[in-house]
Design a protein around this motif. Structure first.
Motif, PDB file in Angstrom:
ATOM      1  N   ASP A   1       3.687  -4.112  -6.933  1.00 61.00           N
ATOM      2  CA  ASP A   1       3.076  -2.865  -7.410  1.00 61.00           C
ATOM      3  C   ASP A   1       3.547  -1.636  -6.631  1.00 61.00           C
ATOM      4  O   ASP A   1       3.156  -0.509  -6.961  1.00 61.00           O
ATOM      5  CB  ASP A   1       1.545  -2.948  -7.297  1.00 61.00           C
ATOM      6  N   GLY A   2       4.352  -1.836  -5.581  1.00 58.47           N
ATOM      7  CA  GLY A   2       4.799  -0.715  -4.758  1.00 58.47           C
ATOM      8  C   GLY A   2       3.728  -0.163  -3.841  1.00 58.47           C
ATOM      9  O   GLY A   2       3.848   0.956  -3.318  1.00 58.47           O
ATOM     10  N   TYR A   3       2.684  -0.969  -3.593  1.00 63.57           N
ATOM     11  CA  TYR A   3       1.526  -0.519  -2.822  1.00 63.57           C
ATOM     12  C   TYR A   3       1.911  -0.101  -1.404  1.00 63.57           C
ATOM     13  O   TYR A   3       1.342   0.842  -0.847  1.00 63.57           O
ATOM     14  CB  TYR A   3       0.494  -1.650  -2.783  1.00 63.57           C
ATOM     15  N   TYR A   4       2.863  -0.810  -0.807  1.00 63.61           N
ATOM     16  CA  TYR A   4       3.208  -0.556   0.593  1.00 63.61           C
ATOM     17  C   TYR A   4       4.257   0.540   0.774  1.00 63.61           C
ATOM     18  O   TYR A   4       4.541   0.925   1.910  1.00 63.61           O
ATOM     19  CB  TYR A   4       3.719  -1.844   1.236  1.00 63.61           C
ATOM     20  N   ASN A   5       4.827   1.026  -0.308  1.00 57.69           N
ATOM     21  CA  ASN A   5       5.878   2.025  -0.181  1.00 57.69           C
ATOM     22  C   ASN A   5       5.329   3.306   0.465  1.00 57.69           C
ATOM     23  O   ASN A   5       4.399   3.925  -0.052  1.00 57.69           O
ATOM     24  CB  ASN A   5       6.473   2.366  -1.548  1.00 57.69           C
ATOM     25  N   GLY A   6       5.860   3.660   1.608  1.00 56.20           N
ATOM     26  CA  GLY A   6       5.476   4.892   2.284  1.00 56.20           C
ATOM     27  C   GLY A   6       4.400   4.744   3.340  1.00 56.20           C
ATOM     28  O   GLY A   6       4.098   5.712   4.056  1.00 56.20           O
TER      29      GLY A   6
END
Length: 259
Positions: free
Chosen positions: A48-53
């Motif tokens: 889900d891209g939750y950890y991006n950034g």
């Protein structure tokens, strides 16, 4: 601390691999299949891209580096971090001594036992162990403390189970009977929880590559770093300020599940 090398893939537990790209380099993580709730949740968040950034918001040298707080993505330098998450917890999957806090272990952060007696994990925050090395004397002491903690827990449950009889003896005022029954419960506890040395593989890892053994059996370990501990070393050696937050932001750029 010397950087640990990746294990032979044939010696690793089965499980998917996640590539983590950070602002200081890359890390490759193997997830364990025998902690399926943590594995599946982690994979979902990665996809889900939750950890991006997100930032590595808590870094303690010779202990661990922690990340996964979504509130850190746009946090200014004064914000206290570490309480953010997806709004749920994950049931504990503590499989000690199969999985333990050796150097490079991946484990789930959580709130303390007073607030969280079931030791449920944060829905998103995790840490990678760096730790330190231990000698035989320290490890013998660790094994003894583990035995005593298990005995204390067993004894408390035994007292709870026999609460009515204990109350009856105490109310009788017979101190000799009270002491005799206490000794009976202690002997039962010692028989049920004998002293046990650390398994050889755990002892060898804590001697040769290090870790944080005092966390064993209380937090869920659900994977390990298979390459990129040099990046983790860079993170743990960063200068930190209030709340153990790095003074210069260290960020997860992206994560990807290997096909």
């Amino acid at each position: 601390m010397a950087t640990a090398t990746a294990q032979n893939p044939s010696q690793l537990p089965a499980g998917p691999v996640v590539d983590v790209k950070t602002s200081l380099g890359d890390i490759k993580i193997k997830l364990y299949d025998d902690t399926p709730k943590h594995r599946d949740n982690f994979l979902k968040l990665v996809k889900d891209g939750y950890y991006n950034g997100v930032l590595f918001h808590r870094v303690i040298k010779d202990f661990m580096v922690q990340t996964g707080d979504p509130e850190s993505v746009n946090a200014d330098s004064t914000k206290m971090l570490g309480s953010g998450g997806p709004g749920y917890q994950i049931d504990a999957e503590i499989l000690y001594p199969m999985h333990y806090h050796k150097y490079g272990a991946l484990a789930a952060a959580r709130t303390g036992d007073n607030m969280n007696p079931e030791r449920k994990s944060s829905g998103s925050q995790f840490y990678i162990v760096t730790g330190q090395k231990f000698d035989d004397h320290q490890l013998d002491g660790l094994a003894y403390r583990q035995t005593m903690e298990k005995r204390q827990a067993y004894f408390r449950e035994l007292c709870k189970k026999n609460e009515a009889k204990i109350r009856e003896i105490v109310n009788s005022g017979n101190k000799e009977a009270e002491e005799a029954y206490r000794m009976e419960l202690i002997k039962e506890t010692e028989a049920a929880v004998p002293e046990a040395p650390l398994p050889d593989n755990i002892r060898n890892d804590y001697k040769n590559i290090g870790g944080t053994p005092h966390l064993d059996g209380t937090y869920t370990v659900f994977g390990e770093v298979i390459s990129g501990m040099d990046t983790v070393e860079k993170i743990q050696n960063s200068a930190t300020g209030r709340g153990d937050r790095p003074k210069e932001d260290i960020r997860i750029i992206s994560m990807k599940v290997e096909k």
